[in-house]
Write an enzyme that holds these catalytic residues in place. Sequence first.
Site, PDB file in Angstrom:
ATOM      1  N   TYR A  87     -14.547   1.587   9.126  1.00  9.97           N
ATOM      2  CA  TYR A  87     -13.436   1.967   9.057  1.00  9.97           C
ATOM      3  C   TYR A  87     -12.614   2.262  10.527  1.00  9.97           C
ATOM      4  O   TYR A  87     -11.828   1.967  11.295  1.00  9.97           O
ATOM      5  CB  TYR A  87     -13.071   3.260   7.988  1.00  9.97           C
ATOM      6  CG  TYR A  87     -11.564   3.823   8.194  1.00  9.97           C
ATOM      7  CD1 TYR A  87     -10.262   2.305   7.794  1.00  9.97           C
ATOM      8  CD2 TYR A  87     -11.403   5.165   8.516  1.00  9.97           C
ATOM      9  CE1 TYR A  87      -9.180   3.129   7.821  1.00  9.97           C
ATOM     10  CE2 TYR A  87      -9.278   5.139   9.012  1.00  9.97           C
ATOM     11  CZ  TYR A  87      -8.729   4.414   7.644  1.00  9.97           C
ATOM     12  OH  TYR A  87      -7.641   4.835   8.228  1.00  9.97           O
TER      13      TYR A  87
ATOM     14  N   ASP B 240      -3.715 -12.661   4.029  1.00  7.45           N
ATOM     15  CA  ASP B 240      -4.539 -12.549   4.644  1.00  7.45           C
ATOM     16  C   ASP B 240      -4.710 -12.177   5.703  1.00  7.45           C
ATOM     17  O   ASP B 240      -4.437 -13.215   6.151  1.00  7.45           O
ATOM     18  CB  ASP B 240      -5.726 -12.612   3.979  1.00  7.45           C
ATOM     19  CG  ASP B 240      -7.689 -11.748   4.555  1.00  7.45           C
ATOM     20  OD1 ASP B 240      -6.827 -10.858   5.478  1.00  7.45           O
ATOM     21  OD2 ASP B 240      -8.351 -11.931   4.072  1.00  7.45           O
TER      22      ASP B 240
ATOM     23  N   GLY C 287       0.878  -1.161  -0.382  1.00  8.24           N
ATOM     24  CA  GLY C 287      -0.094   0.155  -0.273  1.00  8.24           C
ATOM     25  C   GLY C 287       0.870   1.357  -0.130  1.00  8.24           C
ATOM     26  O   GLY C 287       2.330   0.776   0.186  1.00  8.24           O
TER      27      GLY C 287
END
Length: 318
Positions: A150, A61, A15
Amino acid sequence: MEKEQRRVLITGAAGFLGSHLCDRFIKEGCKVIGMDNLSTGSMKNIEHLFPVKDFEFYFHDVTKFVHVPGKLDYILHFASPASPIDYLKIPIQTLKVGSLGTHNLLGLAKEKKSRFLIASTSEIYGDPSVHPQNEEYWGNVNPIGPRGVYDEAKRFMEAITMAYHTYHGLDTRIARIFNTYGPRMRLNDGRALPAFIGQAIRGEDITVFGDGSQTRSFCYVNDLIEGIYRLLMSDYVYPINIGNPDEITIKEFAEEIIKLTGTKQKIVYQELPIDDPKQRQPDITKAKEILGWSPKVSRAEGLKITYEFFKKVLLEQK
Ligand code: UDP
């Protein structure tokens, strides 16, 4: 005697922030294990690290059991969707990576006796009624709104990290990261800066949501990474804001980008997303006092570098 090489696990390595962290820890002489499931990350962000012998990539993951052989001095948990349009697209994964993912990684840190640092966020303050936001403020979050997946995942992440510190004596760090920008952001991640620059380059109008009077404070990525590194090396276990206090309205920000890019397009106003915070500015007194850190790169400088990066990305796509 030669000092043993430090080994660090970075989740979300492909990322935006994760990949910059990988670069930094390689530079510091560490062995870096980067982990990502590529749900929002991109191999392009780390492909330059593949020939580096001190870098290893695990496609995994973190919401599933995490296994890494060998010792780990540090674990930095940066895996998570980080843009409001991603939370809308993959809300359950957003909740899982902050909760189950954090739990798995805390278990790993406990097993390996690693120092553990989490990427928390200014979003834990929600739509703040205290301005600027200091670490003592508990926030104003709508748990069931679209951003709640989030915000609440990150709030849980802080709570469970603190609990592992208190009950298991784990060595933990909590960084509350404010809006950050720079090379390797995704052009289409929906956030204001890539959206505006992308629109300017493509010759489209600049979409400001609401009347543009909401504020944000943007930090250049190199400054942010320096703050994270210093926090990890410090012995401070409570949450600490890392961000640039240089606050600007989104309308002014759009105007800056119009000027920077020289686009002839105009601003068009669109509906404000639900629960969009009206104001945001970090109080960085703690970071200054405890870490001796403050941001060095001005918005003008940082935006120029980022603009050049996005131009190159778009050219390559042609
Ligand atoms: N925003 C905007 N136009 C866009 C994208 C975002 O006006 O095309 C606004 C958004 O509503 C918010 C601000 O810019 O008020 C920053 O949004 P971003 O998604 O970058 O980050 P966050 O809201 O998480 O701070």
